[in-house]
Design an enzyme around this catalytic site. Structure first.
Site, PDB file in Angstrom:
ATOM      1  N   GLU A  41       0.838  -1.196   0.000  1.00  0.00           N
ATOM      2  CA  GLU A  41       0.000   0.000   0.000  1.00  0.00           C
ATOM      3  C   GLU A  41       0.881   1.258   0.000  1.00  0.00           C
ATOM      4  O   GLU A  41       1.907   1.310   0.663  1.00  0.00           O
ATOM      5  CB  GLU A  41      -0.883  -0.013   1.253  1.00  0.00           C
ATOM      6  CG  GLU A  41      -1.816   1.174   1.385  1.00  0.00           C
ATOM      7  CD  GLU A  41      -2.619   1.144   2.670  1.00  0.00           C
ATOM      8  OE1 GLU A  41      -3.663   1.827   2.721  1.00  0.00           O
ATOM      9  OE2 GLU A  41      -2.214   0.455   3.629  1.00  0.00           O
ATOM     10  N   LYS A 117      -9.482   2.578  -2.464  1.00  0.00           N
ATOM     11  CA  LYS A 117      -9.750   1.982  -1.149  1.00  0.00           C
ATOM     12  C   LYS A 117     -11.107   2.428  -0.626  1.00  0.00           C
ATOM     13  O   LYS A 117     -11.398   3.626  -0.563  1.00  0.00           O
ATOM     14  CB  LYS A 117      -8.638   2.386  -0.181  1.00  0.00           C
ATOM     15  CG  LYS A 117      -8.702   1.724   1.182  1.00  0.00           C
ATOM     16  CD  LYS A 117      -7.494   2.176   1.999  1.00  0.00           C
ATOM     17  CE  LYS A 117      -7.429   1.511   3.357  1.00  0.00           C
ATOM     18  NZ  LYS A 117      -6.233   1.988   4.110  1.00  0.00           N
ATOM     19  N   CYS A 158      -5.583  -3.002   2.408  1.00  0.00           N
ATOM     20  CA  CYS A 158      -5.300  -2.919   3.839  1.00  0.00           C
ATOM     21  C   CYS A 158      -6.544  -3.031   4.726  1.00  0.00           C
ATOM     22  O   CYS A 158      -7.072  -4.120   4.921  1.00  0.00           O
ATOM     23  CB  CYS A 158      -4.516  -1.636   4.125  1.00  0.00           C
ATOM     24  SG  CYS A 158      -3.637  -1.675   5.723  1.00  0.00           S
TER      25      CYS A 158
END
Length: 284
Positions: A41, A117, A158
């Protein structure tokens, strides 16, 4: 399909981060000849505060157009080595807000996928350190998939891993493997990292490929640490490859026959259909 998860120790110097990523990818390709490589990430920036993040951000072009340094490096490496490059995530300049965005490039340099994300990291760690990703980043809303060697892969980033509903939807839409590029904090990682990755593999019966950042970085005068331990988990929940401490990579063979065998022996999707019907009936 062979896949390599790359583990980096990036900081706030974007040029140095690009050089580190290039060297690690080229070393993994030379040693293990993967079909797919995946980065952590925000591998172009970690630390340095808001100004450093904005300086590292890139405007993303229309597919086929010319992009910024990270965009073009990923595309160039994919084309040069004839592999698929999953670019972990970079910081996308979205104007008023930034976005934490995945880019994927195929062996001919074609952009295959973008993913922003969805779940932003707004938490307080056990030591009292606050993380407020939403103060700088906007949230995505769309799912993204791509294929390598006939295997359908879904994208997450994540903190998304803590939301099994997202992973179930990726499975429902045909994912056989799911990527989770991460910057897990040391405190959360030591207790939750492997447990979460194995859990998502078990309850989706998908391969999990999680490239992670490792080590320490500076953030507004304080030192913060990320956990590393990049890994690959098979659909039964076994960790089949893992990075040691430090920078490097781990490579595993993603075998569709393993996926098929696990799913046939324990047909969770069929059982979920029954569970959904029961829930719908109970709600009426």
């Amino acid at each position: 399909m062979r896949a390599s998860v790359i583990q980096m120790n990036q900081g706030s110097d974007k040029a140095a981060n690009l050089d580190q990523a290039r060297r690690l990818i080229e070393s993994a390709v030379a040693a293990d000849r993967p079909d797919l490589v995946t980065l952590p990430e925000t591998w172009t920036n970690l630390g340095g505060g808001r100004d450093a993040r904005r300086a590292a951000a890139e405007l993303l072009p229309e597919p086929g157009g010319a992009g910024g340094p990270a965009y073009e490096m990923l595309r160039g490496l994919a084309r040069a080595h004839g592999i698929t490059v999953h670019g972990g995530s970079i910081i996308e300049d979205g104007g008023e807000k930034l976005f934490n965005t995945t880019l994927v490039f195929g062996p001919d340099g074609t952009e295959l996928a973008r993913y922003r994300k969805i779940h932003l990291f707004d938490i307080t760690a056990p030591d009292g350190t606050g993380y407020r990703e939403s103060a700088l980043y906007g949230a995505g809303s769309d799912l993204a998939f791509f294929e390598v060697a006939g295997i359908r892969l879904g994208c997450t980033i994540c903190y998304d891993v803590r939301f099994p509903e997202l992973f179930q939807e990726l499975r429902r839409r045909g994912a056989e493997a799911i990527l989770v590029p991460s910057n897990f904090t040391l405190q959360t990682g030591k207790d939750h990292w492997e447990a979460l990755m194995r859990a998502r593999a078990i309850d989706t019966q998908c391969w999990i490929l999680a490239a992670a950042s490792y080590g320490s970085y500076e953030e507004r005068g304080a030192t913060r640490s990320v956990y590393g331990h990049s890994l690959v988990v098979d659909p039964w929940g076994h960790v089949v490859a893992k990075c040691s401490d430090g920078t490097g990579w781990a490579t595993a063979r993603i075998d569709p026959a393993v996926t098929a065998r696990v799913r046939a022996g324990m047909p969770l999707d069929q059982h979920r259909d029954s569970a959904r019907a029961w829930v719908a009936k109970a709600a009426t």
